[in-house]
Write an enzyme that holds these catalytic residues in place. Structure first.
Site, short mmCIF file in Angstrom:
data_model
loop_
_atom_site.label_atom_id
_atom_site.label_comp_id
_atom_site.label_asym_id
_atom_site.label_seq_id
_atom_site.Cartn_x
_atom_site.Cartn_y
_atom_site.Cartn_z
CG HIS A 1 2.93 9.35 -11.75
ND1 HIS A 1 3.26 10.52 -10.98
CD2 HIS A 1 4.03 9.49 -12.46
CE1 HIS A 1 4.16 11.36 -11.49
NE2 HIS A 1 4.58 10.55 -12.59
O1 RIB Z 1 1.04 12.57 -14.64
C1 RIB Z 1 0.96 11.26 -14.25
C2 RIB Z 1 0.31 10.10 -15.38
O2 RIB Z 1 0.60 10.46 -16.73
C3 RIB Z 1 0.21 8.86 -15.25
O3 RIB Z 1 -0.50 8.27 -15.39
C4 RIB Z 1 1.65 8.33 -15.98
O4 RIB Z 1 1.37 7.18 -16.64
C5 RIB Z 1 1.65 9.61 -17.00
O5 RIB Z 1 1.83 9.58 -18.24
#
Ligand code: RIB
Ligand code: CA
Length: 316
Positions: A245
């Protein structure tokens, strides 16, 4: 050269913890067209003290120990009861004096002393960014842009316990403040980030790379995938890969072409109801649309991103 603040809830380094913030920092360090001016930390994946200690540790490991790391918000804006706290074990292993200062103040100072020059890349809950906007109302006009990993715009999380994407769901009031700020905003949400996946095979390739970071990166990846597989036995995607992500949000600062963007008007559901943190997206198709308040990522060139990611991380 793009100059950035990386605002993160980094937990890479704790065995079995989420690794994508750590990879985002590594990818920023490896991007020849980016300069990391400041790393700020926030409560999210982990408590803010742990995020700070692990960030200090990781900047050393990456050979960028001169990079400033400043601690930020310990809890979401309106939920002090949701502050997490560091484990004694983490403090014992990584403990060191935490540098003075507060993230929101440092972000505001850096942006205001470099008007139009600084991009904030926010890869955790938006608490620090909202606090910086409250401290310095001119920040929105002086920041180059704010790139956020957060939200899901075209679908749902399909988890009733966490209907909003994690970063937004943890602190929707902060996300609301950012959406209302008037700053140039780009959001990279789950619609695209769940498609860029690091596999066990990638981990092997990184592990075989000659640089010092590969072995650590490879081990952290394997451990995280193992944990995800155990915790989500009903999700076949999580059996052998994990989503990158946050690294995608870093990559699009200098490579916006990796993603397809659309103008949108986005609002977020605040408060503690069943839809906490859900984004309401208007793609501006009606005759009298609301004004766009951000751009959202709607598609991604998965192969191009993964090739760039593995090559750059393997070079560290
Ligand atoms: O939903 C994805 C986000 O939350 C990212 O920033 C990742 O680190 C997670 O914990
Ligand atoms: Ca994160």
């Amino acid at each position: 050269m793009r100059r950035i603040v990386l605002d993160t809830d980094l937990s890479m380094g704790e065995p079995g913890s989420e690794i994508d913030d750590g990879f985002a920092l590594a990818l920023a360090a490896a991007d020849p067209d980016l300069r990391i001016e400041l790393v700020t930390t926030v409560n999210g994946n982990t408590d803010v003290e742990t995020a700070t200690l692990l960030s200090l540790h990781l900047v050393e490991r990456l050979g960028i120990a001169g990079t400033r790391v400043v601690r930020g918000a310990a809890a979401p804006l309106t939920r002090p009861d949701r502050a997490r706290s560091a484990s004694a074990e983490t403090v014992r292993e990584y403990g060191r004096p935490i540098p003075a200062g507060y993230a929101a103040a440092e972000i505001a100072r850096l942006v205001m002393t470099n008007p139009g020059e600084i991009t904030i890349v926010a890869i955790g809950p938006l608490t620090n960014v909202a606090a910086a906007l409250a401290l310095e109302p001119e920040l929105a006009r002086n920041v180059q842009e704010i790139v956020v990993m957060g939200g899901v715009f075209l679908g749902q999380t399909l988890q009733s316990g966490m209907p909003g994407e994690f970063n937004v769901w943890i602190d929707p009031e902060a996300a609301d403040a950012v959406l209302h700020s008037g700053a140039p905003l780009r959001f990279v949400g789950l619609d695209v980030t769940t498609r860029v996946r690091l596999t066990r095979e990638h981990a092997e390739r990184m592990g075989a790379a000659p640089g010092g970071f590969g072995a650590f990166a490879s081990e952290a990846t394997r451990t995280w995938i193992d944990r995800m597989r155990q915790e989500h036995p009903g999700d076949p995607e999580l059996a052998d890969s994990c989503a990158m992500h946050d690294p995608l949000a870093v990559a699009v600062v200098t490579r916006p072409d990796l993603v397809t963007w659309r103008d949108a008007h986005v609002s977020v559901v605040t408060g503690d109801g069943v839809a906490r943190g859900v984004m309401v997206t208007d793609l501006l198709s009606s005759a009298e649309p609301p004004a766009a308040n951000c751009r959202i990522a709607v598609d991604v060139d998965v192969d191009a991103f993964m090739a760039l990611f593995v090559e750059r991380i393997s070079g560290l």
